[in-house]
Design an enzyme around this catalytic site. Structure first.
Site, PDB file in Angstrom:
ATOM      1  N   HIS A   1     -10.264 -19.727 -43.123  1.00  0.00           N
ATOM      2  CA  HIS A   1      -9.602 -20.866 -43.800  1.00  0.00           C
ATOM      3  C   HIS A   1      -9.511 -20.557 -45.295  1.00  0.00           C
ATOM      4  CE1 HIS A   1      -8.226 -24.858 -44.514  1.00  0.00           C
ATOM      5  NE2 HIS A   1      -9.312 -25.571 -44.304  1.00  0.00           N
TER       6      HIS A   1
ATOM      7  N   HIS B   1      -0.907 -17.889 -39.320  1.00  0.00           N
ATOM      8  CA  HIS B   1      -1.141 -19.311 -39.559  1.00  0.00           C
ATOM      9  C   HIS B   1      -0.986 -20.059 -38.246  1.00  0.00           C
ATOM     10  CE1 HIS B   1      -0.936 -23.274 -41.434  1.00  0.00           C
ATOM     11  NE2 HIS B   1      -1.429 -22.697 -42.506  1.00  0.00           N
TER      12      HIS B   1
ATOM     13  N   ASP C   1      -2.944 -17.731 -48.803  1.00  0.00           N
ATOM     14  CA  ASP C   1      -4.062 -16.976 -49.374  1.00  0.00           C
ATOM     15  C   ASP C   1      -3.725 -15.526 -49.682  1.00  0.00           C
ATOM     16  OD1 ASP C   1      -5.992 -18.936 -47.199  1.00  0.00           O
ATOM     17  OD2 ASP C   1      -6.127 -18.978 -49.386  1.00  0.00           O
TER      18      ASP C   1
HETATM   19  C1  SDX Z   1      -5.462 -21.401 -44.542  1.00  0.00           C
HETATM   20  O1  SDX Z   1      -4.374 -24.818 -41.183  1.00  0.00           O
HETATM   21  C2  SDX Z   1      -3.960 -24.772 -42.408  1.00  0.00           C
HETATM   22  O2  SDX Z   1      -3.047 -25.430 -42.835  1.00  0.00           O
HETATM   23  C3  SDX Z   1      -4.745 -23.813 -43.287  1.00  0.00           C
HETATM   24  C4  SDX Z   1      -4.206 -23.578 -44.679  1.00  0.00           C
HETATM   25  C5  SDX Z   1      -4.278 -24.817 -45.525  1.00  0.00           C
HETATM   26  O3  SDX Z   1      -3.497 -24.929 -46.473  1.00  0.00           O
HETATM   27  O4  SDX Z   1      -5.203 -25.631 -45.301  1.00  0.00           O
HETATM   28  O5  SDX Z   1      -2.872 -23.142 -44.614  1.00  0.00           O
HETATM   29  C6  SDX Z   1      -5.028 -22.525 -45.426  1.00  0.00           C
HETATM   30  O6  SDX Z   1      -6.524 -21.474 -43.991  1.00  0.00           O
HETATM   31  C7  SDX Z   1      -4.517 -20.252 -44.326  1.00  0.00           C
HETATM   32  C8  SDX Z   1      -5.080 -19.204 -43.309  1.00  0.00           C
HETATM   33  C9  SDX Z   1      -6.051 -18.285 -44.053  1.00  0.00           C
HETATM   34  N1  SDX Z   1      -6.716 -17.407 -43.119  1.00  0.00           N
HETATM   35  C10 SDX Z   1      -6.427 -16.074 -43.040  1.00  0.00           C
HETATM   36  O7  SDX Z   1      -5.560 -15.520 -43.701  1.00  0.00           O
HETATM   37  C11 SDX Z   1      -7.306 -15.307 -42.057  1.00  0.00           C
HETATM   38  C12 SDX Z   1      -6.452 -14.374 -41.215  1.00  0.00           C
HETATM   39  N2  SDX Z   1      -5.615 -15.210 -40.327  1.00  0.00           N
HETATM   40  C13 SDX Z   1      -6.083 -15.388 -38.967  1.00  0.00           C
HETATM   41  O8  SDX Z   1      -7.464 -15.446 -38.800  1.00  0.00           O
HETATM   42  C14 SDX Z   1      -5.267 -16.422 -38.187  1.00  0.00           C
HETATM   43  O9  SDX Z   1      -3.952 -16.127 -38.392  1.00  0.00           O
HETATM   44  C15 SDX Z   1      -5.495 -17.895 -38.445  1.00  0.00           C
HETATM   45  C16 SDX Z   1      -6.931 -18.284 -38.346  1.00  0.00           C
HETATM   46  C17 SDX Z   1      -4.975 -18.290 -39.782  1.00  0.00           C
HETATM   47  C18 SDX Z   1      -4.709 -18.667 -37.382  1.00  0.00           C
HETATM   48  O10 SDX Z   1      -5.284 -18.342 -36.183  1.00  0.00           O
HETATM   49  P1  SDX Z   1      -4.760 -18.947 -34.790  1.00  0.00           P
HETATM   50  O11 SDX Z   1      -3.664 -19.898 -35.009  1.00  0.00           O
HETATM   51  O12 SDX Z   1      -5.957 -19.411 -34.027  1.00  0.00           O
HETATM   52  O13 SDX Z   1      -4.097 -17.718 -34.090  1.00  0.00           O
HETATM   53  P2  SDX Z   1      -4.869 -16.698 -33.164  1.00  0.00           P
HETATM   54  O14 SDX Z   1      -6.149 -16.260 -33.810  1.00  0.00           O
HETATM   55  O15 SDX Z   1      -4.922 -17.270 -31.802  1.00  0.00           O
HETATM   56  O16 SDX Z   1      -3.861 -15.442 -33.218  1.00  0.00           O
HETATM   57  C19 SDX Z   1      -2.806 -15.289 -32.282  1.00  0.00           C
HETATM   58  C20 SDX Z   1      -2.614 -13.772 -32.150  1.00  0.00           C
HETATM   59  C21 SDX Z   1      -3.907 -13.065 -31.715  1.00  0.00           C
HETATM   60  O17 SDX Z   1      -3.511 -11.849 -31.100  1.00  0.00           O
HETATM   61  P3  SDX Z   1      -3.484 -11.781 -29.467  1.00  0.00           P
HETATM   62  O18 SDX Z   1      -4.845 -12.265 -29.001  1.00  0.00           O
HETATM   63  O19 SDX Z   1      -2.362 -12.724 -29.062  1.00  0.00           O
HETATM   64  O20 SDX Z   1      -3.217 -10.349 -29.160  1.00  0.00           O
HETATM   65  O21 SDX Z   1      -2.304 -13.220 -33.448  1.00  0.00           O
HETATM   66  C22 SDX Z   1      -3.343 -12.358 -33.849  1.00  0.00           C
HETATM   67  C23 SDX Z   1      -4.564 -12.702 -33.007  1.00  0.00           C
HETATM   68  O22 SDX Z   1      -5.436 -11.594 -32.901  1.00  0.00           O
HETATM   69  N3  SDX Z   1      -3.597 -12.626 -35.258  1.00  0.00           N
HETATM   70  C24 SDX Z   1      -3.850 -11.688 -36.163  1.00  0.00           C
HETATM   71  C25 SDX Z   1      -3.979 -12.366 -37.372  1.00  0.00           C
HETATM   72  N4  SDX Z   1      -3.810 -13.684 -37.175  1.00  0.00           N
HETATM   73  C26 SDX Z   1      -3.572 -13.847 -35.862  1.00  0.00           C
HETATM   74  N5  SDX Z   1      -3.965 -10.345 -36.042  1.00  0.00           N
HETATM   75  C27 SDX Z   1      -4.240  -9.686 -37.191  1.00  0.00           C
HETATM   76  N6  SDX Z   1      -4.387 -10.268 -38.406  1.00  0.00           N
HETATM   77  C28 SDX Z   1      -4.262 -11.597 -38.528  1.00  0.00           C
HETATM   78  N7  SDX Z   1      -4.396 -12.180 -39.730  1.00  0.00           N
END
Ligand code: SDX
Length: 436
Positions: free
Chosen positions: A268, A307, A363
């Site tokens: 997050h 996201h 971010d």
């Molecule tokens: C914020 O919710 C909000 O509004 C948050 C926010 C706000 O203003 O409050 O926007 C602020 O928190 C932004 C997000 C910051 N976090 C990151 O940058 C961390 C990296 N991102 C990931 O951890 C992820 O994208 C999330 C946590 C942001 C979202 O995760 P989800 O929606 O649960 O998606 P998921 O983990 O189920 O991913 C779906 C697929 C998976 O692959 P498969 O299992 O389908 O093969 O996408 C892949 C994930 O492994 N994936 C990524 C990835 N994000 C998702 N793979 C590599 N790098 C990534 N960053």
């Protein structure tokens, strides 16, 4: 058959049910009538991480994740970033309308007049290690304010609520600056009500022995815009925490301490700090392909990418990228921007990211600007919290005013042991459960 409805046939019993559809949703409680017998508890919806569950009705922030749209109270984020100050935006998300000139003037003075923190806070601050993470210090100090303002427990009194909202908007930057100064072993600098909200924050952070701190206006405006961009984002993880804790009628200080804790997580708000660590680890653009391979192998995530809602470019990331150039014109170019831009380009052309609709989020670029402005990575998420403060409070206020809300208490799907008899210690044999 009413148009705004759907009919479900339970194949277990052959019985059909008509559920009303309102605003694109069914009420989960309407599922409970679907039973296999009179003793059946009724159907519930299983939705880990609330992937497809609305916890509330809200009028604050609208996001269209497919189109990359973000609006606060209907105003597009790019227009607010262009024309609004953070305090103006805070008024908007809290009150639903942009303030008039006199309202904004009074609001700005009121916030400035509440920026000083109670006397016990500097004493509590001294109890923290120098290397304490600023997010843990901020969460602790915000919780400590609960003891300084016991009247805040009267969460149903609009005047009491409003005063705590003013105090939190005014004092969270002060607490953040105090935490930062403490980590550097520097004396704290009290708030200066003659300065603007963000200039005062910079003064409390960086004033030395000059009589009055003069923030660079370009940097002060850039940081103020970053606060605008972070002000609210509908039901994100930390706002969900704010609402869940607030639903127990905890006071807003204890409630926000929980929201700050949720924001600190690397998935997050903690991601902005992790992005800088990732860019440091990559080191140079020619190392990007190897790092992308690591990500695609599942060894790590591309921090600042992806996201839950945006399946398109996070509109905030695009604005932040434009602010970067203005900041670098003053601070000099942060070489990490070149790695980030190259990383973004490569990722956006790679099938792994394209298939999963992974784009830069808020971010990805913010930390690069913060670092160029002189902030240490450990305080990046604190800067996120200062912006999100207004949104957390607006969502908390909306929760308390919503007659449909009650204490948050989800159900579960129980898959554990059926009833069994107690086994005395001397009869348990060698088996027992594996230690957790
Ligand atoms: C914020 O919710 C909000 O509004 C948050 C926010 C706000 O203003 O409050 O926007 C602020 O928190 C932004 C997000 C910051 N976090 C990151 O940058 C961390 C990296 N991102 C990931 O951890 C992820 O994208 C999330 C946590 C942001 C979202 O995760 P989800 O929606 O649960 O998606 P998921 O983990 O189920 O991913 C779906 C697929 C998976 O692959 P498969 O299992 O389908 O093969 O996408 C892949 C994930 O492994 N994936 C990524 C990835 N994000 C998702 N793979 C590599 N790098 C990534 N960053």
């Amino acid at each position: 058959m009413p148009e705004d409805s759907m009919t479900i046939i339970d194949n277990r019993t052959g019985v059909s049910y008509t559920l009303p559809v309102k605003n694109g949703a069914i009420r989960a409680m309407d599922l409970r009538q679907i039973k296999t017998s009179p003793e059946d508890f009724g159907l519930i919806a299983y939705d880990p991480a609330f992937m497809n569950t609305a916890s509330c009705e809200s009028r604050i922030t609208f996001i269209d994740g497919d189109k990359g749209i973000l609006q606060y109270r209907g105003y597009p984020i790019d227009q607010l970033a262009e024309h609004c100050t953070y305090l103006e935006t805070a008024w908007l998300v809290l009150n639903g309308e942009l303030p008039t000139e006199s309202q904004l003037e009074d609001w700005t003075c009121e916030i400035a007049s509440h920026a000083a923190v109670p006397d016990d806070i500097p004493r509590i601050l001294q109890g923290f290690r120098r290397d304490a993470h600023p997010m843990s210090v901020l969460a602790s100090l915000v919780a400590a304010l609960s003891s300084d303002y016991p009247e805040a427990k009267n969460v149903h009194d609009p005047a009491v609520r409003r005063l705590q909202i003013v105090r939190l908007l005014a004092q969270v930057p002060t607490l953040a600056a105090y935490a930062y100064r403490h980590s550097l072993g520097l004396p704290i600098v009290p708030p200066d009500p003659s300065l603007s909200y963000t200039e005062n924050f910079l003064s409390m952070l960086w004033k030395k022995d000059e009589p009055n701190y003069q923030a660079n206006p370009v940097l002060a405006r850039a940081l103020d815009v970053l606060f605008v961009l972070h002000a609210d984002h509908e039901q994100n993880c930390s706002t969900n925490a704010m609402r869940a804790i607030g639903s127990s009628f905890a006071d807003p200080y204890m409630t926000m301490a929980g929201a700050i804790a949720a924001l600190s997580g690397p998935l997050h708000g903690g991601a902005n700090e992790e992005v800088l660590k990732m860019l440091d680890e990559i080191g140079s653009s020619d190392h990007i392909p190897a790092y992308i391979r690591k990500v695609k192998s599942g060894e790590c995530k591309l921090m600042g990418f992806g996201h839950r809602v945006y399946k398109n470019y996070d509109p905030r990331a695009g604005i932040i990228k434009r602010i970067a150039e203005q900041v670098f014109a003053v601070t000099g170019r942060n070489p990490k921007l070149d790695i980030a831009i190259a990383l973004e380009k490569i990722a956006l052309e790679d099938e792994y990211f394209v298939k999963r609709k992974l784009y830069p989020n808020v971010d990805f670029y913010s930390g690069i600007i913060y670092q160029a402005m002189g902030f240490q990575p450990e305080i990046f998420t604190v800067l996120f919290a200062i912006g999100r403060n207004a949104g957390w409070l607006a969502q908390w206020q909306e929760l308390l005013a919503d007659p449909a809300q009650k204490i948050a208490r989800p159900r579960q799907v129980f898959l554990g042991s059926a009833r069994r008899e107690f086994v005395p210690l001397d009869q348990r044999g060698a088996a027992g459960a594996a230690a957790v």
